[in-house]
Design a protein around this motif. Structure first.
Motif, PDB file in Angstrom:
ATOM      1  N   LYS A 277       2.019   3.773 -24.409  1.00  0.00           N
ATOM      2  CA  LYS A 277       3.483   3.382 -23.836  1.00  0.00           C
ATOM      3  C   LYS A 277       3.191   2.381 -22.840  1.00  0.00           C
ATOM      4  CE  LYS A 277       7.475   5.916 -22.562  1.00  0.00           C
ATOM      5  NZ  LYS A 277       7.854   6.028 -21.224  1.00  0.00           N
ATOM      6  N   THR A 278       2.101   2.618 -22.079  1.00  0.00           N
ATOM      7  CA  THR A 278       2.056   1.524 -20.912  1.00  0.00           C
ATOM      8  C   THR A 278       1.254   0.417 -21.436  1.00  0.00           C
ATOM      9  OG1 THR A 278       1.609   3.460 -19.436  1.00  0.00           O
ATOM     10  CG2 THR A 278       0.870   1.086 -18.629  1.00  0.00           C
ATOM     11  N   ALA A 279       0.382   0.496 -22.532  1.00  0.00           N
ATOM     12  CA  ALA A 279      -0.396  -0.454 -22.963  1.00  0.00           C
ATOM     13  C   ALA A 279       0.519  -1.233 -23.898  1.00  0.00           C
ATOM     14  CB  ALA A 279      -1.370   0.114 -23.971  1.00  0.00           C
ATOM     15  N   LEU A 280       1.403  -0.944 -24.450  1.00  0.00           N
ATOM     16  CA  LEU A 280       2.423  -1.720 -25.371  1.00  0.00           C
ATOM     17  C   LEU A 280       3.088  -2.611 -24.515  1.00  0.00           C
ATOM     18  CD1 LEU A 280       4.495   0.510 -27.688  1.00  0.00           C
ATOM     19  CD2 LEU A 280       2.826  -1.283 -28.411  1.00  0.00           C
ATOM     20  N   GLU A 281       3.449  -2.371 -23.354  1.00  0.00           N
ATOM     21  CA  GLU A 281       4.327  -3.368 -22.584  1.00  0.00           C
ATOM     22  C   GLU A 281       3.327  -4.389 -22.306  1.00  0.00           C
ATOM     23  OE1 GLU A 281       7.517  -2.946 -22.642  1.00  0.00           O
ATOM     24  OE2 GLU A 281       6.971  -1.318 -23.880  1.00  0.00           O
ATOM     25  N   GLU A 282       1.901  -4.297 -22.204  1.00  0.00           N
ATOM     26  CA  GLU A 282       1.106  -5.378 -21.667  1.00  0.00           C
ATOM     27  C   GLU A 282       0.903  -5.931 -22.934  1.00  0.00           C
ATOM     28  OE1 GLU A 282      -0.016  -7.016 -19.299  1.00  0.00           O
ATOM     29  OE2 GLU A 282      -2.072  -7.327 -19.572  1.00  0.00           O
ATOM     30  N   PHE A 283       0.605  -5.423 -24.150  1.00  0.00           N
ATOM     31  CA  PHE A 283       0.499  -6.100 -25.431  1.00  0.00           C
ATOM     32  C   PHE A 283       1.682  -7.037 -25.793  1.00  0.00           C
ATOM     33  CE2 PHE A 283      -1.692  -2.290 -27.106  1.00  0.00           C
ATOM     34  CZ  PHE A 283      -3.123  -2.931 -26.857  1.00  0.00           C
ATOM     35  N   MET A 284       2.916  -6.616 -25.240  1.00  0.00           N
ATOM     36  CA  MET A 284       4.225  -7.507 -25.499  1.00  0.00           C
ATOM     37  C   MET A 284       3.997  -8.710 -24.634  1.00  0.00           C
ATOM     38  SD  MET A 284       6.461  -6.640 -27.777  1.00  0.00           S
ATOM     39  CE  MET A 284       7.839  -7.585 -27.104  1.00  0.00           C
ATOM     40  N   ARG A 285       3.569  -8.474 -23.125  1.00  0.00           N
ATOM     41  CA  ARG A 285       3.567  -9.626 -22.253  1.00  0.00           C
ATOM     42  C   ARG A 285       2.231 -10.734 -23.037  1.00  0.00           C
ATOM     43  NH1 ARG A 285       0.423 -11.921 -18.668  1.00  0.00           N
ATOM     44  NH2 ARG A 285      -1.314 -10.526 -18.920  1.00  0.00           N
ATOM     45  N   TYR A 286       1.219 -10.037 -23.146  1.00  0.00           N
ATOM     46  CA  TYR A 286       0.005 -10.878 -23.437  1.00  0.00           C
ATOM     47  C   TYR A 286       0.293 -11.737 -24.887  1.00  0.00           C
ATOM     48  CZ  TYR A 286      -4.868 -12.312 -23.965  1.00  0.00           C
ATOM     49  OH  TYR A 286      -5.999 -12.865 -24.076  1.00  0.00           O
ATOM     50  N   GLU A 287       0.618 -10.956 -25.727  1.00  0.00           N
ATOM     51  CA  GLU A 287       0.637 -11.815 -26.891  1.00  0.00           C
ATOM     52  C   GLU A 287       1.889 -11.258 -27.939  1.00  0.00           C
ATOM     53  OE1 GLU A 287      -0.154 -14.746 -27.901  1.00  0.00           O
ATOM     54  OE2 GLU A 287      -2.543 -14.574 -28.218  1.00  0.00           O
ATOM     55  N   GLY A 288       2.865 -11.220 -27.102  1.00  0.00           N
ATOM     56  CA  GLY A 288       4.288 -10.519 -28.051  1.00  0.00           C
ATOM     57  C   GLY A 288       4.521 -11.610 -28.978  1.00  0.00           C
ATOM     58  N   PRO A 289       5.081 -10.953 -30.229  1.00  0.00           N
ATOM     59  CA  PRO A 289       5.321 -11.843 -31.588  1.00  0.00           C
ATOM     60  C   PRO A 289       6.705 -12.760 -31.109  1.00  0.00           C
ATOM     61  CG  PRO A 289       6.276  -9.582 -31.637  1.00  0.00           C
ATOM     62  CD  PRO A 289       5.659  -9.468 -30.263  1.00  0.00           C
ATOM     63  N   GLY A 290       7.605 -12.365 -30.261  1.00  0.00           N
ATOM     64  CA  GLY A 290       8.850 -13.112 -29.977  1.00  0.00           C
ATOM     65  C   GLY A 290       8.511 -14.554 -29.209  1.00  0.00           C
ATOM     66  N   LYS A 291       8.190 -15.459 -29.836  1.00  0.00           N
ATOM     67  CA  LYS A 291       7.719 -16.782 -28.908  1.00  0.00           C
ATOM     68  C   LYS A 291       8.675 -17.342 -28.229  1.00  0.00           C
ATOM     69  CE  LYS A 291       5.656 -20.444 -30.942  1.00  0.00           C
ATOM     70  NZ  LYS A 291       4.478 -20.957 -32.009  1.00  0.00           N
ATOM     71  N   THR A 292       9.942 -17.711 -28.775  1.00  0.00           N
ATOM     72  CA  THR A 292      11.111 -18.645 -28.223  1.00  0.00           C
ATOM     73  C   THR A 292      12.309 -18.069 -28.704  1.00  0.00           C
ATOM     74  OG1 THR A 292       9.460 -20.498 -28.472  1.00  0.00           O
ATOM     75  CG2 THR A 292      11.899 -20.986 -28.156  1.00  0.00           C
ATOM     76  N   VAL A 293      13.361 -18.024 -27.899  1.00  0.00           N
ATOM     77  CA  VAL A 293      14.524 -17.814 -28.292  1.00  0.00           C
ATOM     78  C   VAL A 293      15.425 -18.998 -27.899  1.00  0.00           C
ATOM     79  CG1 VAL A 293      14.756 -15.493 -28.228  1.00  0.00           C
ATOM     80  CG2 VAL A 293      15.327 -16.609 -26.158  1.00  0.00           C
ATOM     81  N   ILE A 294      16.444 -19.188 -28.839  1.00  0.00           N
ATOM     82  CA  ILE A 294      17.271 -20.694 -28.734  1.00  0.00           C
ATOM     83  C   ILE A 294      18.693 -20.451 -28.302  1.00  0.00           C
ATOM     84  CG2 ILE A 294      17.879 -22.813 -30.115  1.00  0.00           C
ATOM     85  CD1 ILE A 294      15.656 -21.805 -31.977  1.00  0.00           C
ATOM     86  N   ARG A 295      19.005 -21.267 -27.172  1.00  0.00           N
ATOM     87  CA  ARG A 295      20.377 -21.299 -26.805  1.00  0.00           C
ATOM     88  C   ARG A 295      20.770 -22.684 -26.916  1.00  0.00           C
ATOM     89  NH1 ARG A 295      19.541 -16.581 -26.888  1.00  0.00           N
ATOM     90  NH2 ARG A 295      19.622 -15.066 -25.238  1.00  0.00           N
ATOM     91  N   VAL A 296      22.100 -22.826 -26.600  1.00  0.00           N
ATOM     92  CA  VAL A 296      22.807 -24.193 -26.609  1.00  0.00           C
ATOM     93  C   VAL A 296      23.665 -24.210 -25.316  1.00  0.00           C
ATOM     94  CG1 VAL A 296      24.545 -25.694 -27.848  1.00  0.00           C
ATOM     95  CG2 VAL A 296      23.018 -24.397 -28.974  1.00  0.00           C
TER      96      VAL A 296
END
Ligand code: HEM
Length: 403
Positions: A277-296
């Motif tokens: 559970k703890t490791a997952l949050e670090e995986f998300m930070r280190y190389e999470g799959p959501g690279k960019t979100v877009i706004r206008v």
């Protein structure tokens, strides 16, 4: 400022390294090549995610501008109309209403109930992979896991899965790339048309004969007599289908890759010194799959010392923000026991990822199982190819040797 190109091979291979200097010197930067703002620092990304002047509605303006003329392909238009119904592209109050109705069906309890099924699926995919000396982790374990889970949740019968998966693959590039290129939409639009027809049939079927699945629950979802319309049901089914498959599969693969490159961290996880559970949050930070979100930009306004103009596109670069030294100590290091990681990999604010509990459940089941079942797992080649997408951080394939 050097000539930056967000789609250059260097930026695709290592976005965090490529944009580190920009993040430190010009965290809010106008990119003339893609005519978009790049926001890279943790502080500014968080502020923008919470600021309603950054609108999520970038589909309707696109439909009005590019797909309303007599020459517009009706199937392309239909594909965009489905997207325009996705809550992720909606503004308040329409967003809140959709999210609330969807949350009545897609509940934390309904996700927690999937745990045993997800674990059984992981084990059987890993069993099948272990029969081979080498395999593509994405194609053999991660992708089938996440696509089976969402197809089962939606109630797609087993016999329909092959064609359902084909259409899903056809449409995926529309969701992942994030750059406008009307020419590439035609093939995608045909896939979306097949999905739309298929879901229309399923919605009708489960309305007449409710079953224990997400479509039936979405059809039933009701708050003060308010229900999802057919178009909204269609939009929500396709959003859940696309929101969670590729992203979660990439989280699994990116995390296993990080462990292969950091054997001491792998030992911590396998030895139980750090929980998943703890490791997952670090995986998300280190190389999470959501690279960019877009706004206008919704209006003209000042932000981070820059003047944004109404209608300008903004890339909020989550993966670059997640390595910001102003927010994280030694951000380039993978530290699974970091704890309390304020990463932005699932977004933030009103659009915070609705599927985060499901992603955590699937990745939390798959990652420890993979590294425990294959103690000698290694990459078949160091020459990895990252997907040339704006929105997604994921590998084209991840060939590994079981060892
Ligand atoms: C590791 C896997 C995942 C990542 C990295 C991820 C990332 C994100 C991000 C960054 C957002 C915010 C988008 C924005 O602000 O514009 C988001 C929204 C959303 N995600 Fe996920 N997601 C993941 C898995 C899932 C799964 C498994 C599902 C469901 C099956 C899902 C469904 C959604 C939905 C419905 C929204 C829209 C929420 C809203 O607009 O209120 N996601 N996700």
């Amino acid at each position: 400022m050097p000539d930056l190109d967000i789609m250059s091979p260097d930026a695709i291979a290592d976005p965090q390294g490529y944009f580190a200097n920009l993040r430190a010197t010009r965290p809010v930067h106008w990119d003339p090549r893609y005519r978009s703002w790049l926001i890279t620092s943790h502080r500014h990304v968080i502020a923008a995610l919470r600021d309603e002047r950054f609108s999520s509605n970038r589909i309707e303006p696109y439909i009005t501008k590019k797909l309303s003329g007599p020459d517009a392909d009706p199937l392309v238009r239909q594909a965009f109309e489905v997207l325009s119904g996705w809550m992720v592209f909606k503004e308040e109050p329409a967003h809140h209403r959709l999210r609330m109705l969807c949350s009545l069906a897609f509940t934390p309890a309904s996700i927690a109930a999937l745990r045993t099924r997800v674990e059984v699926l992981c084990d059987s995919l890993i069993d099948a992979a272990s029969a081979r000396p080498a395999f593509d982790l994405l194609r053999t374990i991660a992708n089938p896991l996440t696509s089976t889970v969402i197809a089962e949740m939606l109630g797609v019968p087993v016999e329909d899965r092959p064609r359902f998966e084909r259409w899903t693959l056809d449409v995926q590039p529309l969701v992942s790339t994030g750059l406008d290129d009307p020419n590439r939409y035609e093939g995608i639009a045909r896939g979306m048309d097949s999905l739309v027809r298929y879901f229309a049939g399923q919605i009708e079927r489960y309305r007449a004969e409710p079953a224990d699945n997400l479509i039936s629950a979405l059809v039933r979802a009701n708050a003060d007599q308010d229900r999802l319309s057919d178009a909204e049901l269609m939009a929500t089914c396709t959003l859940l289908l696309f929101g969670g498959q590729e992203t979660t599969a990439n989280l699994i693969a990116n995390s296993v890759l990080a462990l292969l490159r950091h054997p001491e961290q792998r030992a911590l996880l396998c030895g139980g010194q750090v929980d998943i559970k703890t490791a997952l949050e670090e995986f998300m930070r280190y190389e999470g799959p959501g690279k960019t979100v877009i706004r206008v930009a919704r209006e003209d306004f000042e932000f981070g010392g820059q003047r944004l103009r109404a209608g300008q596109r903004v890339f909020l670069m989550l993966s670059v923000a997640n390595r910001d030294p102003e927010a994280f100590e030694e951000p380039e290091r993978l530290k699974l026991d970091r704890g309390a990681v304020r990463h932005v990999g699932f977004g933030l604010g009103s659009h915070f990822c609705l599927g985060a509990p499901l992603a955590r459940l699937e990745a939390g089941a798959a990652i420890p199982r993979i590294v425990e079942r294959f103690p000698n797992l290694r990459l078949a080649t160091e020459a990895l190819q990252w997907l040339p997408f704006i929105s997604t951080r994921g590998l084209r394939e991840m060939n590994v040797v079981a060892g």
